[in-house]
Design a protein around this motif. Structure first.
Motif, short mmCIF file in Angstrom:
data_model
loop_
_atom_site.label_atom_id
_atom_site.label_comp_id
_atom_site.label_asym_id
_atom_site.label_seq_id
_atom_site.Cartn_x
_atom_site.Cartn_y
_atom_site.Cartn_z
N UNK A 1 0.87 -1.18 0.00
CA UNK A 1 0.00 0.00 0.00
C UNK A 1 0.90 1.23 0.00
N UNK A 2 0.73 2.08 -0.98
CA UNK A 2 1.57 3.27 -1.06
C UNK A 2 1.52 3.90 -2.43
N UNK A 3 2.56 4.61 -2.78
CA UNK A 3 2.61 5.32 -4.05
C UNK A 3 3.90 5.07 -4.81
N UNK A 4 3.78 5.10 -6.14
CA UNK A 4 4.91 4.93 -7.04
C UNK A 4 4.84 6.07 -8.05
N UNK B 1 5.68 3.50 0.96
CA UNK B 1 4.49 2.80 1.40
C UNK B 1 4.81 1.75 2.43
N UNK B 2 3.88 0.82 2.57
CA UNK B 2 4.00 -0.25 3.55
C UNK B 2 3.88 -1.59 2.82
N UNK B 3 4.89 -2.42 3.04
CA UNK B 3 4.88 -3.78 2.50
C UNK B 3 4.45 -4.70 3.64
N UNK C 1 6.30 -3.53 6.92
CA UNK C 1 7.64 -3.02 6.63
C UNK C 1 7.50 -1.71 5.86
N UNK C 2 8.11 -0.65 6.37
CA UNK C 2 8.06 0.65 5.70
C UNK C 2 9.08 0.70 4.58
N UNK C 3 8.64 1.19 3.41
CA UNK C 3 9.50 1.27 2.24
C UNK C 3 9.51 2.72 1.75
#
Length: 157
Positions: free
Chosen positions: A58-61, A74-76, A83-85
């Motif tokens: 969940x997040x942005x690219x 985002x969050x994996x 896990x924060x990425x």
């Protein structure tokens, strides 16, 4: 020639000119890849990592075409672990063929808040190749396939 034939030729010329203008617009001025930053936001996207383990993201690219970078945050979620990425991939050897962009990752910038780990790879690691294929949906949106694994909706904002 009669006036009627002149009018038919004039109408035919205008129609052919309009058709030519549309063809030139779509071939020249309507590129198959975004020319300005293109972002994707996802919620619980399901993927497979390099070890064939399922995870959700969940997040942005964001694809930054002029800077030749891909940023993502985002969050994996693997099993129940979050896990924060937060990373930026800087690209070189960028080549475009129609709607496909291929490149090599020159540098991976990892933000201090990233908990994925220095050796862990998301998309591609330093020195690895990366491939992006765009399919235009409308004037502001593309379907983006990233490394045969990630399928995103990329929009200009």
């Amino acid at each position: 020639m009669s006036l009627q034939k002149h009018i038919y030729l004039l109408i035919l010329s205008l129609l052919l000119g309009a058709l030519l203008a549309v063809i030139v617009y779509f071939c020249k001025f309507n590129p198959g890849v975004p020319q300005t930053p293109c972002s994707s936001t996802m919620n619980n996207g399901l993927f497979m990592d390099d070890d064939n383990r399922r995870y959700s993201f969940s997040g942005g690219v964001t694809w930054w075409p002029k800077e030749k970078k891909i940023s993502f945050f985002g969050v994996k979620k693997v099993n129940e672990n979050l896990i924060t990425v937060k990373r930026v991939l800087s690209l070189d050897q960028v080549q475009q063929s129609h709607n496909v962009i291929s490149a090599r990752v020159a540098q991976v910038s990892i933000a201090p808040g990233d908990s994925l780990g220095r050796n862990a790879v998301m998309f591609s690691g330093k020195g690895d190749s990366i491939m992006m294929m765009f399919k235009r949906l409308n004037h502001n949106s593309w379907l983006l396939m990233l490394n045969d694994n990630w399928i995103l909706m990329c929009t200009n904002k």
